[in-house]
Scaffold this active site. Sequence first.
Site, PDB file in Angstrom:
ATOM      1  N   SER A 293       0.740  -1.254   0.057  1.00 43.48           N
ATOM      2  CA  SER A 293      -0.012  -0.001  -0.004  1.00 43.48           C
ATOM      3  C   SER A 293       0.637   1.370   0.088  1.00 43.48           C
ATOM      4  CB  SER A 293      -0.870  -0.228   1.209  1.00 43.48           C
ATOM      5  OG  SER A 293      -1.771  -1.009   1.004  1.00 43.48           O
TER       6      SER A 293
ATOM      7  N   LYS B 198      -9.966  -5.640  11.038  1.00 38.73           N
ATOM      8  CA  LYS B 198     -10.809  -5.175  10.026  1.00 38.73           C
ATOM      9  C   LYS B 198     -12.246  -5.047  11.041  1.00 38.73           C
ATOM     10  CE  LYS B 198      -9.096  -5.727   5.662  1.00 38.73           C
ATOM     11  NZ  LYS B 198      -9.263  -6.036   4.303  1.00 38.73           N
TER      12      LYS B 198
ATOM     13  N   TYR C   5      -1.836 -10.840  -2.379  1.00 43.77           N
ATOM     14  CA  TYR C   5      -1.330 -10.270  -3.782  1.00 43.77           C
ATOM     15  C   TYR C   5       0.168  -9.995  -3.713  1.00 43.77           C
ATOM     16  CZ  TYR C   5      -0.984  -6.189  -0.792  1.00 43.77           C
ATOM     17  OH  TYR C   5      -0.685  -5.247   0.207  1.00 43.77           O
TER      18      TYR C   5
HETATM   19  N1  LIG Z   1      -6.020  -8.112  -2.471  1.00 47.07           N
HETATM   20  C1  LIG Z   1      -6.514  -7.401  -1.439  1.00 47.07           C
HETATM   21  O1  LIG Z   1      -6.586  -6.329  -1.772  1.00 47.07           O
HETATM   22  C2  LIG Z   1      -6.871  -7.933  -0.270  1.00 47.07           C
HETATM   23  C3  LIG Z   1      -7.860  -7.249   0.688  1.00 47.07           C
HETATM   24  C4  LIG Z   1      -8.130  -7.809   2.001  1.00 47.07           C
HETATM   25  C5  LIG Z   1      -7.610  -8.867   2.473  1.00 47.07           C
HETATM   26  N2  LIG Z   1      -6.513  -9.593   1.750  1.00 47.07           N
HETATM   27  C6  LIG Z   1      -5.777 -10.662   1.880  1.00 47.07           C
HETATM   28  O2  LIG Z   1      -7.009 -11.733   2.544  1.00 47.07           O
HETATM   29  C7  LIG Z   1      -6.388 -12.545   3.653  1.00 47.07           C
HETATM   30  C8  LIG Z   1      -7.442 -12.295   4.800  1.00 47.07           C
HETATM   31  O3  LIG Z   1      -7.420 -11.027   5.202  1.00 47.07           O
HETATM   32  P1  LIG Z   1      -8.449 -10.803   6.594  1.00 47.07           P
HETATM   33  O4  LIG Z   1      -8.478  -9.318   6.772  1.00 47.07           O
HETATM   34  O5  LIG Z   1      -9.805 -11.527   6.597  1.00 47.07           O
HETATM   35  O6  LIG Z   1      -7.618 -11.427   7.752  1.00 47.07           O
HETATM   36  P2  LIG Z   1      -8.218 -12.123   9.136  1.00 47.07           P
HETATM   37  O7  LIG Z   1      -9.562 -11.187   9.545  1.00 47.07           O
HETATM   38  O8  LIG Z   1      -7.107 -12.091  10.023  1.00 47.07           O
HETATM   39  O9  LIG Z   1      -8.640 -13.513   8.830  1.00 47.07           O
HETATM   40  C9  LIG Z   1      -7.787 -14.327   8.506  1.00 47.07           C
HETATM   41  C10 LIG Z   1      -8.424 -15.723   7.949  1.00 47.07           C
HETATM   42  O10 LIG Z   1      -7.462 -16.683   7.725  1.00 47.07           O
HETATM   43  C11 LIG Z   1      -7.699 -17.667   8.707  1.00 47.07           C
HETATM   44  N3  LIG Z   1      -6.442 -18.048   9.136  1.00 47.07           N
HETATM   45  C12 LIG Z   1      -5.266 -17.674   9.580  1.00 47.07           C
HETATM   46  N4  LIG Z   1      -4.346 -18.577  10.127  1.00 47.07           N
HETATM   47  C13 LIG Z   1      -4.757 -19.632   9.766  1.00 47.07           C
HETATM   48  C14 LIG Z   1      -4.209 -20.817   9.853  1.00 47.07           C
HETATM   49  N5  LIG Z   1      -2.830 -21.127  10.682  1.00 47.07           N
HETATM   50  N6  LIG Z   1      -4.798 -21.933   9.703  1.00 47.07           N
HETATM   51  C15 LIG Z   1      -6.046 -21.806   9.111  1.00 47.07           C
HETATM   52  N7  LIG Z   1      -6.679 -20.688   8.820  1.00 47.07           N
HETATM   53  C16 LIG Z   1      -6.121 -19.845   9.297  1.00 47.07           C
HETATM   54  C17 LIG Z   1      -8.286 -17.159   9.727  1.00 47.07           C
HETATM   55  O11 LIG Z   1      -9.155 -18.210  10.366  1.00 47.07           O
HETATM   56  P3  LIG Z   1      -9.774 -18.242  11.754  1.00 47.07           P
HETATM   57  O12 LIG Z   1     -11.084 -17.590  11.821  1.00 47.07           O
HETATM   58  O13 LIG Z   1      -9.852 -19.641  12.346  1.00 47.07           O
HETATM   59  O14 LIG Z   1      -8.810 -17.449  12.706  1.00 47.07           O
HETATM   60  C18 LIG Z   1      -9.456 -16.499   8.976  1.00 47.07           C
HETATM   61  O15 LIG Z   1     -10.489 -16.907   8.189  1.00 47.07           O
HETATM   62  C19 LIG Z   1      -5.014 -11.728   3.951  1.00 47.07           C
HETATM   63  O16 LIG Z   1      -3.996 -12.525   3.608  1.00 47.07           O
HETATM   64  C20 LIG Z   1      -4.997 -10.335   3.444  1.00 47.07           C
HETATM   65  O17 LIG Z   1      -3.859 -10.078   2.807  1.00 47.07           O
HETATM   66  C21 LIG Z   1      -6.204  -8.936   0.393  1.00 47.07           C
END
Ligand SMILES: NC(=O)c1ccc[n+]([C@@H]2O[C@H](COP(=O)([O-])OP(=O)(O)OC[C@H]3O[C@@H](n4cnc5c(N)ncnc54)[C@H](OP(=O)(O)O)[C@@H]3O)[C@@H](O)[C@H]2O)c1
Length: 277
Positions: free
Chosen positions: A16, A66, A224
């Site tokens: 970002s 978030k 990404y």
């Molecule tokens: N391209 C883009 O513009 C964009 C935008 C937003 C997000 N993203 C990406 O999307 C991803 C998620 O973002 P978020 O904001 O939703 O994060 P978040 O709220 O922290 O959620 C993380 C997710 O990953 C799971 N997870 C984490 N560690 C795990 C593990 N060891 N085993 C199994 N599941 C696991 C969590 O499961 P639990 O619920 O069990 O903890 C939850 O479903 C990130 O990688 C972020 O970089 C990309």
Amino acid sequence: MKKYLVIGNPIKHSLSPKLHNYWFKKYNLSNHNYDKRKVTEDDLKKVILEIKNDKLAGLNITVPFKRSIIPFCDILDKTAEDLRSVNTISKKNGKIIGWNTDSLGFLDCLKASNIMDEKKSVFILGAGGVTSAVLDALWGFGSKQIYLSNRTKDKAIELKNMFKDKFDKIEILNWEEKPKKKCGIVINTTSMGLAKTDLINIDFNEYENKKSNQEKSIFIDLIYSQKTNFLKAAEKRGNLAIDGKIMFLGQAKYSFNIWTNILPKIDTNTLELFKND
Ligand SMILES: NC(=O)c1ccc[n+]([C@@H]2O[C@H](COP(=O)([O-])OP(=O)(O)OC[C@H]3O[C@@H](n4cnc5c(N)ncnc54)[C@H](OP(=O)(O)O)[C@@H]3O)[C@@H](O)[C@H]2O)c1
């Protein structure tokens, strides 16, 4: 100087600052600057105070805050409120406003890749802060059947309850269990893949598309910053593999618009910025 930050944990991977500083320069906003900061849950209040005291002009929020940033907002825009997820913060008349631009960003990704067909069922891995935005965009495209698998099952159930009136079917699966029938689209919305060694243990062998006349299964990873093992395996199987770059550029573009009233163009120069990332 107007200072902006993306906050999260981990945060090293975030591109970002590179993107927003490029746009600040391009649109002659020389008194604007964008940085990243690793924070913990306990730091959120302090960061919001920095906005209240005009030390910061705006924020992006990423993994895993978030949802937990919401109580610190005075006002939520309708999308952020509906999706219970905030990725952008601005301030107006002294009030902290929480926005969600992820849904529009993911819509940009779906439109650009021209893959949507409402008949395709969708298998989603994850139920974190960004997953509601993904569901919202899929609903906008008329998707009907969703399968949801998350390590913490309760979060998947919560999402099902939020969206149950919008889809014909949302089936919850155990973590790393897959739907019995093949889905047209599989989306990784988890943060599994941010570390190079992260592996999601699902065998997708029956999704192999080695024949040229075969319709390709589509695998999307929201990450990404690097090609994840999830997408590497999809490419090996001959699937269409789409990373999170277009979504990233989209959500950033709409955040930039909230702060500056300028909607940046995603042109070849912008894409060129991330050629080696
Ligand atoms: N391209 C883009 O513009 C964009 C935008 C937003 C997000 N993203 C990406 O999307 C991803 C998620 O973002 P978020 O904001 O939703 O994060 P978040 O709220 O922290 O959620 C993380 C997710 O990953 C799971 N997870 C984490 N560690 C795990 C593990 N060891 N085993 C199994 N599941 C696991 C969590 O499961 P639990 O619920 O069990 O903890 C939850 O479903 C990130 O990688 C972020 O970089 C990309």
